[in-house]
Each structure stands twice: as structure tokens, then as C-alpha cells.
Design an enzyme around this catalytic site. Structure first.
Site, PDB file in Angstrom:
ATOM      1  CE  LYS A  74      -3.803   2.186   2.594  1.00  0.00           C
ATOM      2  NZ  LYS A  74      -4.691   2.084   3.767  1.00  0.00           N
ATOM      3  CB  SER A 149      -7.971   4.086   2.792  1.00  0.00           C
ATOM      4  OG  SER A 149      -7.163   3.428   3.757  1.00  0.00           O
ATOM      5  CB  SER A 173      -8.428   1.186   5.622  1.00  0.00           C
ATOM      6  OG  SER A 173      -9.151   2.359   5.418  1.00  0.00           O
TER       7      SER A 173
END
Ligand code: GLN
Length: 484
Positions: A74, A149, A173
Site C-alpha cells: 500500500k 482506503s 481500511s
């Protein structure tokens, strides 16, 4: 090859049926032709250089279970070689001088980095529509959000663009995008995974974790990424544990707490059906369902949306155009430079949270909002402790609906916040939680969109959660389903 789980790929690598270079090339080719916008930065040369080193290690027998396994990070974890943007214009061209601890641990284990994964700006969002680099599309239906997210992470696993990914979970997330994309993800107990080099959003909540196809894969990834780190002051000092150790334990007699508050008004019928069917499956395996209550579930939304912005406003003050990141091209004086830099560098949602955060921390409002929220946070954590006297794990939906359409909630921050109702309380309490695929819903459009089952455990019960998830994945095949 890309349909294989991480565990299967590891076996192929160790038995030399495939090389790290071949694997990396295969995934890079898939990433190159994908149109999901799941990655923010891919660099073939860098990846293949890591793969060559992994191949050397494999040849010499200097290996871990993950040596040669491709992984994507990420874009919240800083990396020395790939850009680290946090999905923000503020860090559009930022290259970190060091690796995040998590990245370093995976490098040491010999994984091969495929690139950086798109995410909501500074991890603020539930649909991955807040990224400066554009929205990520859900591989099951490209008109839907992938969740956020960590939307890039979940979409990449679902579309088989990577067998393993890192994510971060501040209020859901990892779990919610895993649910929306039909993959498996776990957020461990707060403090288990180092936050060093994880670009900070809300420091008392942020926690890294893995996303992959299966619970077993996640246990392997957790084995590598957890551990005490002296560079993170909230890192927990605990002996290293093997998160795979309990995978094959029988779950007969397991008491599953089913919180009433997770099945009330607002839970979509299609999600409820899939989750109830999963609970019935657990009963078949010998588990016992226990009716429990988490009475303050609703309050987790206002509490989280006070505490998280408060911490964000403080964390994001470092982006001032002086030290690093974007700086406005023209300005009159220092204040004007700050103002223009931050106006240009941050997107709307980030600005909204900075404003909210500065407000709730300001003199006169601190007691009324921030302090009050902290008190309720404690009560939310106590609710869980009371519940764990009656049950071993808690199960329910991850989100009230399946993935919504791209654009549907992008102008409505409150609608986004409300969709976090079932994940926030776990984060506020610092507990581990995971999401596993348990079926499909239709949404409003009669399309096929995944549903996730949330499993919450007490502090440091990750091995148990993974066992409970693994048993389900031995009995069902939802986790093997992939979009066309
Ligand atoms: N959706 C929540 C938010 O926007 C959670 C995000 C996260 O876990 N990073 O804050």
C-alpha cells in the site's frame, strides 16, 4: 499461475518449478494490462532486480517461506526505491530515504516487490475515490468502488495482480476493501505491526496488516510483518509467535458472539443473508451462536470522526512545503507559502478532516468534543471485554451494504462515514479483526458483488481468528472465487 495462493506459489518456488524472476514477470505483465488503477508506481527494473536476488537465495538455500513470493505494498508504507505518495498530490514525487519497517521485514524475508498500491489520500476514505491518482475500480464490477482506503491492495488481490499485499486499517481500511473485493484481510491488535515508515493518519488507530486470498496466506504474511520495533514507541514487546500454529484446530464448541447491533435497521438484506448463511455454516461445524450486545456501536461513528481527524490534523501539520513534498510555485510570504502549498497539496476530504480536527482540539471545544470522545472510546472497549466473557470470537457483517457504485457517495462525506459503522469500534478498542469472503449480494443493480464476514477477537487472538477463518475456508470455496 496467478490463480495460486501464496502458499502454493511458495511451494513451487522452493521446489524450483518456477523462479522468482518468472513469477515476477508474470505478475508485472498482468499489472501492465490491467485497467483497475490499482497501482500508483510500478518499475520493472527494480522488481526484477529484487527477483534476481531472490533467485540467488533460492539457489543457495538461504530461504524463508516467502523468498521469491511477489508482494505489493500500500502506498502508505514508505519505500526507498519506489515513490511513496500516500495517494496525495502533496507527496506526488516523494522518494523516501528509508524503508518502512514492514517493507524492510518483507525484503529481509526475500519477497519481491511488484510496486505500490493506490489508496485513499492519507488513508482517509471508504471507497478509494479520494486518491489524487484517481479511483480504483472493483474487479468484480468496474462500475463499483473497491472499498477503502486499501482499495488498491484488495483490488490487486481479487484481480490476481499480486498474491499478497499490505494494507493499513485505521477504522476498517483492511477489512472493508477485503469484503468489497471478496478477499481475506486481517488487522492485528494495535501495536503488533510497526508503524515506523507508515505515513501517519491517526496514530492511536493506524495498524498495518496483510491482504491475500486465504487466511492461511495471511498467517504467513503476519509471521513476517509483526514484531517489536524500537523505532515505534507504540510497538508491543511480545515474543515472536507463529500465527499458523492453530490453523487446523477443531472449532467444535467455539462460542460465536453475534452482536444484535450489527443486524439492525440499515443492514442490507443481501448482506444479512450471506452473513447468516456463514453463521449457519459455523453451526454445522459445531460452533455455538451466542446473542450478545455491543450497545455503543452507534457511538463509534461520532467518536471515531472526532479522534481520527484530531490526530490527522496534528500528523499532517508536517506537510508545510518546507521539509518535503509539494511547495506552491509562487507566494508572497511564509504564511502565504503555507496556505497555498496546503491548499494545492491536499484534497477535499483531507482538508475537511484537518479543519474538523483543529476545531475539536481547539481551546473551549477540547473538553466538549475530544475529551468526551476519548471517554466513550474507553466505554466501547469495555463493551467488548464484557462481550468476550460470553463468547470466544464475535462475528457479523463488515459493512452494511455491498460495494456501492463509483461516484455514488463521492460528494457525501457523511454517507461514507456511516458505512464504517461495523468496523470502527474494533479499531477504537485496538482489537484484531478480519474479513473473509462469505458470498455475494446484488447491490442495487443486480450485479454480483462480494460480501465479507467480519471476525473479531480479543487482544492478541490473531492465531485463533485465523484458525476460525481457515476452518471456514476448508469447508467452503468463496475465497477461491475470482472475477472474470
Ligand atoms: N473509512 C475510514 C476513514 O475514512 C477508515 C479509513 C482507514 O481505516 N484508513 O477514516
Amino acid at each position: 499461475m496467478h490463480t495460486h495462493s501464496l502458499k502454493q506459489l511458495s511451494a513451487l518456488l522452493q521446489s524450483k518449478q518456477v523462479s522468482a524472476t518468472e513469477l515476477a514477470t508474470h505478475y508485472l505483465n498482468r499489472i501492465e494490462t490491467s485497467h483497475l488503477n490499482a497501482f500508483t508506481h510500478v518499475d520493472r527494473t527494480l522488481t526484477l532486480a529484487q527477483a534476481a536476488i531472490a533467485d540467488q537465495r533460492l539457489a543457495q538455500g538461504d530461504v524463508s517461506a516467502l523468498t521469491g513470493v511477489p508482494i505489493a505494498h500500500k502506498d502508505i508504507f514508505v519505500t526507498r526505491d519506489w515513490r511513496s505518495t500516500a495517494g496525495s498530490r502533496m507527496l506526488e514525487n516523494y522518494v523516501s530515504p528509508f524503508n518502512a519497517t514492514v517493507v524492510e521485514l518483507f525484503n529481509q524475508a526475500g519477497t519481491v516487490t511488484l510496486g505500490k498500491l493506490n489508496c485513499d489520500e492519507f488513508a482517509m476514505g471508504s471507497g478509494n475515490e479520494n486518491s489524487y491518482f484517481g479511483a480504483v475500480k472493483n474487479p468484480w464490477d468496474i462500475t463499483a468502488v473497491p472499498g477503502g482506503s486499501s482499495g488498491g491492495s484488495a483490488a490487486a488481490i481479487a484481480a490476481r495482480l499480486a498474491p499478497a499485499a499490505t494494507g493499513t486499517d485505521t477504522g476498517g481500511s483492511i477489512r472493508q476493501p477485503a469484503a468489497f473485493c471478496g478477499v481475506t484481510g486481517i488487522k492485528p491488535t494495535y501495536g503488533s505491526v510497526s508503524r515506523f515508515g507508515m505515513i501517519a493518519f491517526a496514530s492511536s488507530l493506524d495498524q498495518g496488516g496483510p491482504i491475500a486470498q486465504t487466511a492461511e496466506d495471511c498467517s504467513w504474511l503476519l509471521n513476517t510483518m509483526t514484531g517489536f520495533d524500537e523505532k515505534d514507541s507504540t510497538s508491543v514487546q511480545r515474543d515472536k509467535e507463529d500465527f499458523s500454529r492453530d490453523l487446523n484446530q477443531d472449532i467444535k464448541g467455539l462460542r460465536i458472539g453475534v452482536p444484535r447491533e450489527f443486524f439492525g435497521e440499515g443492514l442490507a438484506k443481501d448482506v444479512e443473508q450471506a452473513v447468516r448463511a456463514a453463521l449457519a455454516e459455523y453451526e454445522k461445524m459445531g460452533a455455538i451462536l451466542v446473542d450478545i450486545s455491543l450497545p455503543k456501536t452507534e457511538l463509534s461513528i461520532p467518536v471515531y470522526y472526532i479522534i481520527a481527524p484530531a490526530e490527522a490534523s496534528s500528523n499532517l501539520s508536517r506537510f508545510d512545503g518546507v521539509r518535503y513534498g509539494h511547495r506552491a510555485a509562487e507566494y508572497k510570504d511564509l504564511n502565504d507559502m503555507y496556505r497555498k502549498t496546503r491548499t494545492e497539496g491536499f484534497g477535499d476530504e483531507v482538508k475537511r478532516r484537518i479543519l474538523t480536527g483543529a476545531y475539536v482540539l481547539s481551546h473551549g471545544y477540547y473538553d466538549a468534543y475530544y475529551l468526551q470522545a476519548q471517554k466513550i472510546r474507553r466505554l466501547i472497549a469495555q463493551d467488548f471485554q464484557a462481550a468476550f466473557e460470553q463468547c470466544d470470537v464475535i462475528m457479523g457483517p463488515v459493512a452494511p451494504t455491498v460495494a456501492w457504485d463509483l461516484g455514488d457517495k463521492s460528494d457525501d462525506p457523511v454517507a461514507n462515514y456511516l458505512a464504517d459503522i461495523f468496523t470502527l469500534s474494533t479499531s477504537l478498542a485496538g482489537l484484531p479483526g478480519m474479513s473473509i469472503p462469505c458470498g455475494f449480494g446484488q447491490g442495487e443493480k443486480n450485479s454480483k458483488r462480494p460480501v465479507g464476514l467480519q471476525i473479531i477477537g480479543n487482544y492478541f487472538a490473531e492465531a485463533k481468528l485465523l484458525n476460525v477463518a481457515h476452518q471456514f475456508q476448508q469447508a467452503t470455496d468463496w475465497h477461491t472465487k475470482a472475477p472474470e
